[in-house]
Design an enzyme around this catalytic site. Sequence first.
Site, PDB file in Angstrom:
ATOM      1  N   PHE A 124     -41.788  -5.990  -8.263  1.00  0.00           N
ATOM      2  CA  PHE A 124     -42.526  -4.912  -8.660  1.00  0.00           C
ATOM      3  C   PHE A 124     -43.037  -5.405 -10.065  1.00  0.00           C
ATOM      4  CE2 PHE A 124     -41.984  -0.149  -8.036  1.00  0.00           C
ATOM      5  CZ  PHE A 124     -42.285  -0.317  -6.508  1.00  0.00           C
ATOM      6  N   GLN A 245     -47.044   8.196 -18.452  1.00  0.00           N
ATOM      7  CA  GLN A 245     -47.412   7.244 -17.504  1.00  0.00           C
ATOM      8  C   GLN A 245     -48.782   7.446 -16.571  1.00  0.00           C
ATOM      9  OE1 GLN A 245     -44.655   5.082 -14.508  1.00  0.00           O
ATOM     10  NE2 GLN A 245     -45.129   3.318 -16.279  1.00  0.00           N
ATOM     11  N   HIS A 247     -50.434   5.932 -13.346  1.00  0.00           N
ATOM     12  CA  HIS A 247     -50.273   4.783 -12.350  1.00  0.00           C
ATOM     13  C   HIS A 247     -51.562   4.410 -11.804  1.00  0.00           C
ATOM     14  CE1 HIS A 247     -48.778   2.814  -8.622  1.00  0.00           C
ATOM     15  NE2 HIS A 247     -47.488   3.176  -8.865  1.00  0.00           N
ATOM     16  N   LEU A 257     -50.285   8.995  -4.267  1.00  0.00           N
ATOM     17  CA  LEU A 257     -49.790   7.525  -4.866  1.00  0.00           C
ATOM     18  C   LEU A 257     -49.849   6.564  -3.616  1.00  0.00           C
ATOM     19  CD1 LEU A 257     -48.129   5.851  -7.215  1.00  0.00           C
ATOM     20  CD2 LEU A 257     -46.168   6.434  -5.799  1.00  0.00           C
ATOM     21  N   GLU A 260     -46.714   0.831  -6.036  1.00  0.00           N
ATOM     22  CA  GLU A 260     -46.759  -0.526  -6.612  1.00  0.00           C
ATOM     23  C   GLU A 260     -46.199  -1.557  -5.710  1.00  0.00           C
ATOM     24  OE1 GLU A 260     -46.028  -0.668 -10.838  1.00  0.00           O
ATOM     25  OE2 GLU A 260     -44.613  -2.056 -10.509  1.00  0.00           O
ATOM     26  N   ARG A 291     -47.418  -1.223 -15.659  1.00  0.00           N
ATOM     27  CA  ARG A 291     -48.522  -0.184 -15.313  1.00  0.00           C
ATOM     28  C   ARG A 291     -49.531   0.171 -16.341  1.00  0.00           C
ATOM     29  NH1 ARG A 291     -44.360   3.769 -11.650  1.00  0.00           N
ATOM     30  NH2 ARG A 291     -44.117   2.274  -9.950  1.00  0.00           N
ATOM     31  N   HIS A 358     -48.409  10.169 -13.557  1.00  0.00           N
ATOM     32  CA  HIS A 358     -47.505   9.804 -12.871  1.00  0.00           C
ATOM     33  C   HIS A 358     -46.195  10.151 -13.342  1.00  0.00           C
ATOM     34  CE1 HIS A 358     -45.411   7.718  -9.522  1.00  0.00           C
ATOM     35  NE2 HIS A 358     -45.086   6.894 -10.327  1.00  0.00           N
ATOM     36  N   ARG A 403     -42.737   3.321 -18.622  1.00  0.00           N
ATOM     37  CA  ARG A 403     -41.484   2.958 -17.852  1.00  0.00           C
ATOM     38  C   ARG A 403     -41.555   1.867 -16.735  1.00  0.00           C
ATOM     39  NH1 ARG A 403     -40.281   4.777 -12.058  1.00  0.00           N
ATOM     40  NH2 ARG A 403     -42.375   5.872 -12.269  1.00  0.00           N
TER      41      ARG A 403
HETATM   42  C1  LIG Z   1     -45.171  10.078  -5.694  1.00  0.00           C
HETATM   43  C2  LIG Z   1     -43.954   9.258  -6.562  1.00  0.00           C
HETATM   44  C3  LIG Z   1     -43.466   8.193  -6.143  1.00  0.00           C
HETATM   45  C4  LIG Z   1     -42.252   7.726  -7.092  1.00  0.00           C
HETATM   46  N1  LIG Z   1     -41.835   6.399  -6.512  1.00  0.00           N
HETATM   47  C5  LIG Z   1     -40.773   5.969  -7.248  1.00  0.00           C
HETATM   48  C6  LIG Z   1     -40.400   4.583  -7.079  1.00  0.00           C
HETATM   49  O1  LIG Z   1     -40.609   4.067  -6.151  1.00  0.00           O
HETATM   50  N2  LIG Z   1     -39.292   4.166  -7.788  1.00  0.00           N
HETATM   51  C7  LIG Z   1     -38.685   4.852  -8.787  1.00  0.00           C
HETATM   52  O2  LIG Z   1     -38.025   4.464  -9.465  1.00  0.00           O
HETATM   53  N3  LIG Z   1     -39.505   5.891  -9.220  1.00  0.00           N
HETATM   54  C8  LIG Z   1     -40.523   6.505  -8.447  1.00  0.00           C
HETATM   55  N4  LIG Z   1     -40.959   7.717  -8.963  1.00  0.00           N
HETATM   56  C9  LIG Z   1     -40.244   8.565  -9.835  1.00  0.00           C
HETATM   57  C10 LIG Z   1     -39.004   9.160  -9.539  1.00  0.00           C
HETATM   58  O3  LIG Z   1     -39.210   9.557  -8.062  1.00  0.00           O
HETATM   59  C11 LIG Z   1     -38.682  10.492 -10.335  1.00  0.00           C
HETATM   60  O4  LIG Z   1     -38.876  10.095 -11.422  1.00  0.00           O
HETATM   61  C12 LIG Z   1     -37.636  10.924 -10.089  1.00  0.00           C
HETATM   62  O5  LIG Z   1     -37.163  11.008  -8.668  1.00  0.00           O
HETATM   63  C13 LIG Z   1     -37.170  12.305 -10.587  1.00  0.00           C
HETATM   64  O6  LIG Z   1     -35.793  12.818 -10.152  1.00  0.00           O
HETATM   65  P1  LIG Z   1     -35.160  14.004 -10.734  1.00  0.00           P
HETATM   66  O7  LIG Z   1     -33.884  14.095 -10.204  1.00  0.00           O
HETATM   67  O8  LIG Z   1     -35.201  13.911 -12.169  1.00  0.00           O
HETATM   68  O9  LIG Z   1     -36.112  15.464 -10.520  1.00  0.00           O
HETATM   69  P2  LIG Z   1     -36.964  15.685  -9.249  1.00  0.00           P
HETATM   70  O10 LIG Z   1     -36.657  14.912  -7.999  1.00  0.00           O
HETATM   71  O11 LIG Z   1     -38.260  16.094  -9.752  1.00  0.00           O
HETATM   72  O12 LIG Z   1     -36.029  17.237  -9.097  1.00  0.00           O
HETATM   73  C14 LIG Z   1     -36.011  18.535  -9.951  1.00  0.00           C
HETATM   74  C15 LIG Z   1     -35.576  19.220  -9.288  1.00  0.00           C
HETATM   75  O13 LIG Z   1     -35.189  20.472 -10.281  1.00  0.00           O
HETATM   76  C16 LIG Z   1     -35.635  21.696  -9.667  1.00  0.00           C
HETATM   77  N5  LIG Z   1     -36.239  22.557 -10.557  1.00  0.00           N
HETATM   78  C17 LIG Z   1     -37.075  22.379 -11.442  1.00  0.00           C
HETATM   79  N6  LIG Z   1     -37.342  23.534 -12.242  1.00  0.00           N
HETATM   80  C18 LIG Z   1     -36.396  24.353 -11.728  1.00  0.00           C
HETATM   81  C19 LIG Z   1     -36.256  25.576 -12.217  1.00  0.00           C
HETATM   82  N7  LIG Z   1     -37.258  26.432 -13.254  1.00  0.00           N
HETATM   83  N8  LIG Z   1     -35.445  26.413 -11.682  1.00  0.00           N
HETATM   84  C20 LIG Z   1     -34.735  25.945 -10.345  1.00  0.00           C
HETATM   85  N9  LIG Z   1     -34.791  24.615 -10.100  1.00  0.00           N
HETATM   86  C21 LIG Z   1     -35.943  23.874 -10.881  1.00  0.00           C
HETATM   87  C22 LIG Z   1     -36.554  21.394  -8.436  1.00  0.00           C
HETATM   88  O14 LIG Z   1     -36.389  22.411  -7.497  1.00  0.00           O
HETATM   89  C23 LIG Z   1     -35.930  20.010  -8.049  1.00  0.00           C
HETATM   90  O15 LIG Z   1     -34.808  20.094  -7.172  1.00  0.00           O
HETATM   91  C24 LIG Z   1     -42.102   8.378  -8.104  1.00  0.00           C
HETATM   92  C25 LIG Z   1     -42.615   9.649  -8.430  1.00  0.00           C
HETATM   93  C26 LIG Z   1     -43.520  10.080  -7.570  1.00  0.00           C
HETATM   94  C27 LIG Z   1     -44.086  11.542  -8.087  1.00  0.00           C
END
Ligand SMILES: Cc1cc2nc3c(=O)[nH]c(=O)nc-3n(C[C@H](O)[C@H](O)[C@H](O)COP(=O)(O)OP(=O)(O)OC[C@H]3O[C@@H](n4cnc5c(N)ncnc54)[C@H](O)[C@@H]3O)c2cc1C
Length: 596
Positions: A124, A245, A247, A257, A260, A291, A358, A403
Amino acid sequence: MSSDVTSIERRQFDTLIIGAGGGGLRASLQLAEADLSVAVVSKVFPTRSHTVAAQGGMNAALANVSPDNWHWHMFDTVKGSDYLGDQDAIEYMCRAAPKAVYELEHFGVPFSRLDNGKIYQRAFGGQSQNFGGDQASRTCAAADRTGHAILHSLYQQNIRAKTHFFDEYFAVDLIKDDEGHVLGAVIFNIQNGQIMVIEAKTTLLATGGAGQLFKTTTNALINTGDGMGMAMRAGIPLQDMEFFQFHPTGIAGRGMLITEGARGEGGYLVNGDGERLMERYAPKAKDLASRDVVSRAIAVEVREGRGCGPNKDHVLLKLDHLGEAVIQKRLPGIRQTCITFLGIDPAETPIPVFPTAHYTMGGIPTNRFGQVVVPVKDTPEEPVAGLYAAGECACVSVHGGNRLGGNSLLDILVFGRAAANHIIDYLKENKYHRSANEESVNEIVAKIKRYDQPPSSSDTASETVANLRKELKQTMEDHCSVFRNKEILKEGVDKVEQLAERMKNVRIDDQSFTFNTAKVEAFELENLMACALAAIHSAYAREESRGAHSRTDFTERDDKSWMRHSLYSFENGLDYKPVRTKPLSVESFPPKPRVY
Ligand SMILES: Cc1cc2nc3c(=O)[nH]c(=O)nc-3n(C[C@H](O)[C@H](O)[C@H](O)COP(=O)(O)OP(=O)(O)OC[C@H]3O[C@@H](n4cnc5c(N)ncnc54)[C@H](O)[C@@H]3O)c2cc1C
C-alpha cells in the site's frame, strides 16, 4: 410523539457506545466480555456502518511477504502524517497491530492466504522497509472486502457476548451533570419517534467520519460527523479539522472508491498523453506514494491540460495488464463496481479516476487511552470525566496531516480496544450512576420536539434541509478541496458562516411517514455545519502546506510556526496545542523533508 419529559423512557448501562462500526463494536466486545452492561446505539443496522465498505485492508508488520517490524511501520506513519501525528499514540498503535490482526483471525475474519497458509499482505502507499527503503507489503486483506469481513465477525462476536443493541436509534446530544461528567445521551427511535434517555457511567463516541461534507465522496450517506457535532455542542473543540484526505482514485464524477490495493497489485495511473504520470512526482514510490502526493499529482495533470476524456477532467487507472485471474482473485469487488456503475470491465479497460473526499483526519481530541481531552488553564489536555472517543470521529492523533491507507481499520480496532480497557479501570473507581442535570436533558428533548410543529404560514421564508445540505457540500468542494489559498478559503469561511446562520430557520414540511427520517437529516445537517465551520476556519488560519492541507500561497511546511494541532470550538474559536513528539520507548522521529 408528544409525551412530556417525565414520561420519557430511561435506561441505565455501565457504558453507552454511540456507533456500531469497527471502532464501536471492538470496544463493546471488550466491555461485554468483562461482564459490564453495554448499550450500542446505531442509526443504521450495525453491519451497514461504513466500516463494511473498507476494501483494501489493515496494516500490521507481520512480515509475511517482505521483511518488516513495528518500528518501520511507525516511521512510515510519522512521515505519512507529515510530522503532525502524535508519536506516543503512533508507537502504541504500530506495536499493537499484529495482535489486533491475530485477534480478528480468532474472531473468524477470513483473511486471504499466501500459498504457505500465512495471512496475505499487499503493498500500500507510503509503506517502506528499513525507514524509507524498499517498498513494504504490510496490508492484511480479505480480498478487497476486508471491512465487510471484519464488521460481520465483530457483530457476531457481540451477539454471542450479549451486547445490548439499539438499532436504528439516532443519538442527538450528550447529557452531563453539574460538574461536567458526561452521563449518556438522549436518543430517539427512527421508526416511531419515541425519545429515550440512556444514562451511563461512561460514554464512548464511535460515530465515524464526516465525508458528507463534500459533494464528491467515497463515504456513505450516514457519514455526517454526528459525534463531532455532539462534542462541539458539549463545549469540546475539534482538532485538526483542516486535514481532510482526498483519495486519488475515486471513480471520476461519481466518487465511489477504487481501493489503493489496485495500485498495490500493480495498477498504475496514466494521463491524456498516455504517460505514466507518477514517475514525475514520486520517482521512487511512483503510484504508491502517499495519498496526498498522488491526489495533488492528478489534480495538477488535469489543471495543466493533460487529463483524459472529452473534457480532459480525469486520469486513467490501468489494471488490464494484470490479467483477469489476478483481478478476479484479489480485486473482485472493485471489478464488480466498475461493471455495475460504469459498464466497463477493468480486466479489459482502464478506469476513469479523480481525487474524491475520503477520510476525516481531524476529530474529537483524545489521548491514547481513548479519553476525550480538552485544554484546561495552562495544560494542553485534561480528560473530560466519563467521555471517550475512538475510530474516525476521534483524533488521537495517529494520522496527523495525512493518513496512510490501511491505518484506519487498524486505528479503530486498536483504540476501540484501548478505550474499553480504560473504561473497565475507570468503572472500578466510579461504581455508581450520577444524576444528570435535568435541565440539559429537557433542553435536548425540546430540541427534538421543535421539528414536531408543522411550519406556520409565516414560515414561508424558512429553509429546507435538502437545499442547505446541497449548498454546504458544494461550498466545501469549491473552497476546501485538494488545493487551497487565502481568497478561496476566505470566501469559504463567509459562505459557511452564512449557511450556519440560515440553518437556524430550517423547518421540516413533511409530516408524512418519512417524518422521522427527515428529522434525522435535519440533525445530521446541524452536525455537518459544526464540522464545516471547524474545517474551514482551521484551514483558513493554517498558513503552510502540510499533508493534505495544501496552500498554493504557502507552499512549504513551516515547522517553526505550525507544527501544532489546531483546536476549534464554538466558545473560543481557534486555539492550538503542541504535537506529542515523544514516543513511548524509542527515539522521536524529527521532521524531515517528505519525499517518496
Ligand atoms: C469506501 C471506503 C473504503 C475504505 N477502505 C479502507 C481500507 O481498506 N483500510 C482502512 O484502513 N480504512 C479504510 N477506510 C476507512 C475506514 O473504513 C473507516 O475510517 C473506519 O471503518 C471507520 O470506522 P468507525 O468505527 O470509526 O465508524 P463507522 O464504521 O463509520 O461507523 C459509524 C457508526 O456510528 C453510527 N452513528 C453515527 N452517527 C450516529 C448517531 N447520531 N446516532 C446513532 N448512531 C450513529 C453509525 O450508525 C455507525 O454504526 C475506508 C473508508 C471508505 C469510506
